[in-house]
Design a protein around this motif. Structure first.
Motif, short mmCIF file in Angstrom:
data_model
loop_
_atom_site.label_atom_id
_atom_site.label_comp_id
_atom_site.label_asym_id
_atom_site.label_seq_id
_atom_site.Cartn_x
_atom_site.Cartn_y
_atom_site.Cartn_z
N ASP A 134 -41.44 -0.43 27.25
CA ASP A 134 -40.39 -1.25 26.62
C ASP A 134 -39.25 -1.57 27.59
N LYS A 135 -38.98 -0.64 28.51
CA LYS A 135 -37.92 -0.90 29.51
C LYS A 135 -38.33 -2.06 30.41
N ALA A 136 -39.61 -2.11 30.76
CA ALA A 136 -40.11 -3.20 31.61
C ALA A 136 -39.97 -4.53 30.87
N VAL A 137 -40.32 -4.56 29.59
CA VAL A 137 -40.21 -5.79 28.80
C VAL A 137 -38.76 -6.28 28.78
N GLU A 138 -37.83 -5.37 28.53
CA GLU A 138 -36.41 -5.74 28.49
C GLU A 138 -35.92 -6.23 29.86
N LEU A 139 -36.37 -5.57 30.91
CA LEU A 139 -35.99 -5.97 32.27
C LEU A 139 -36.49 -7.38 32.58
N ILE A 140 -37.76 -7.64 32.26
CA ILE A 140 -38.35 -8.96 32.51
C ILE A 140 -37.66 -10.02 31.66
N ARG A 141 -37.44 -9.72 30.39
CA ARG A 141 -36.78 -10.66 29.48
C ARG A 141 -35.39 -11.06 30.02
N LYS A 142 -34.64 -10.06 30.46
CA LYS A 142 -33.29 -10.31 31.00
C LYS A 142 -33.37 -11.19 32.25
N GLN A 143 -34.31 -10.88 33.13
CA GLN A 143 -34.44 -11.65 34.37
C GLN A 143 -34.88 -13.08 34.10
N LEU A 144 -35.80 -13.28 33.17
CA LEU A 144 -36.25 -14.65 32.84
C LEU A 144 -35.10 -15.49 32.27
N ASN A 145 -34.25 -14.87 31.49
CA ASN A 145 -33.09 -15.60 30.95
C ASN A 145 -32.12 -16.02 32.04
N VAL A 146 -32.08 -15.25 33.12
CA VAL A 146 -31.24 -15.62 34.27
C VAL A 146 -31.96 -16.69 35.11
N LEU A 147 -33.22 -16.44 35.46
CA LEU A 147 -33.97 -17.36 36.32
C LEU A 147 -34.14 -18.75 35.69
N LEU A 148 -34.30 -18.79 34.38
CA LEU A 148 -34.60 -20.05 33.70
C LEU A 148 -33.41 -20.57 32.88
N LYS A 149 -32.24 -20.09 33.20
CA LYS A 149 -31.03 -20.44 32.43
C LYS A 149 -30.86 -21.95 32.29
N ALA A 150 -31.03 -22.67 33.37
CA ALA A 150 -30.83 -24.13 33.35
C ALA A 150 -31.90 -24.85 32.53
N GLU A 151 -33.05 -24.20 32.32
CA GLU A 151 -34.16 -24.85 31.63
C GLU A 151 -34.29 -24.46 30.15
N LEU A 152 -33.56 -23.44 29.73
CA LEU A 152 -33.73 -22.92 28.37
C LEU A 152 -33.50 -23.98 27.29
N GLN A 153 -32.54 -24.87 27.50
CA GLN A 153 -32.24 -25.90 26.50
C GLN A 153 -33.42 -26.85 26.29
N ALA A 154 -34.19 -27.07 27.33
CA ALA A 154 -35.33 -28.00 27.25
C ALA A 154 -36.57 -27.36 26.64
N MET A 155 -36.58 -26.05 26.51
CA MET A 155 -37.75 -25.34 26.01
C MET A 155 -37.74 -25.26 24.49
#
Length: 200
Positions: free
Chosen positions: A55-76
């Motif tokens: 579960d820690k890995a899932v949370e870590l990945i989720r947090k990182q994806l929200n940072v990496l894809l921040k500019a694209e989230l609105q289009a998804m």
């Protein structure tokens, strides 16, 4: 009297046969258990049907994806915001790296899909494009990280670590010649391994 003795002998014979069958059953079960235990200890048991996720890995990945894809989230769309991951220790430091992949039209096109390889702390080792899953981890290292084999365009390509990164576009890397070795480990086998899907 002879008939009674004969009946007693037959009953004793049947009982001993039944006990022998029970002993054989116990022996078979014991053999299977010992074999499974030895394969598990040796790391050769097939535990692919037992998805143990951190579960820690899932949370870590989720947090990182929200940072990496921040500019694209609105289009998804909501359906675009899912990922799969697999853990593997690529450099034998006793810490897993994370392969992160997607399987939807936002991240995938005719050439393949986009994905990431993250360090154990969530930092990005690589973003890669145009690949099909699964990815294969070889047994040969370059710069202390195992070489990878990506399939793209129907061909297998070798990716080797260089200056702390794997190449981001597998399709322009060296084509693997010959058969793919069986000892390679499949990671991010989204279709075959039925990995769990997580939202971000």
């Amino acid at each position: 009297m002879k008939n009674k003795i004969l009946v007693v002998v037959m009953i004793l014979g049947m009982i001993s046969c039944q006990n022998k069958d029970k002993t054989d059953d116990k022996s078979i079960i014991k053999t299977i258990a010992e074999d499974t235990l030895s394969k598990t200890v040796a790391g050769t048991a097939d535990v692919s049907d037992a998805p143990v996720k951190d579960d820690k890995a899932v949370e870590l990945i989720r947090k990182q994806l929200n940072v990496l894809l921040k500019a694209e989230l609105q289009a998804m769309t909501k359906d675009d915001r899912f990922f799969y991951y697999d853990a593997f220790d690529l450099n034998n430091d006793q810490k897993n790296e994370y392969f992160v992949g997607f399987a939807n039209p936002y991240f995938c096109g005719s050439g393949g899909c986009t994905g990431y390889i993250l360090n154990n702390d969530g930092s990005v080792i690589n973003k890669f494009t145009v690949t099909d899953f699964p990815i294969l981890v070889t047994t040969s290292p370059t710069e202390k990280f195992y070489d990878l084999i990506f399939e793209t365009g129907g061909k297998f390509h070798v990716l080797k670590m260089k200056n702390g990164k794997y190449p981001s576009n597998p399709s322009v890397q060296e084509v693997w010649k010959g058969d793919i070795p069986k000892e390679n480990t499949k990671v991010l086998d989204i279709q075959g391994k039925k990995l769990e899907k997580y939202s971000f």
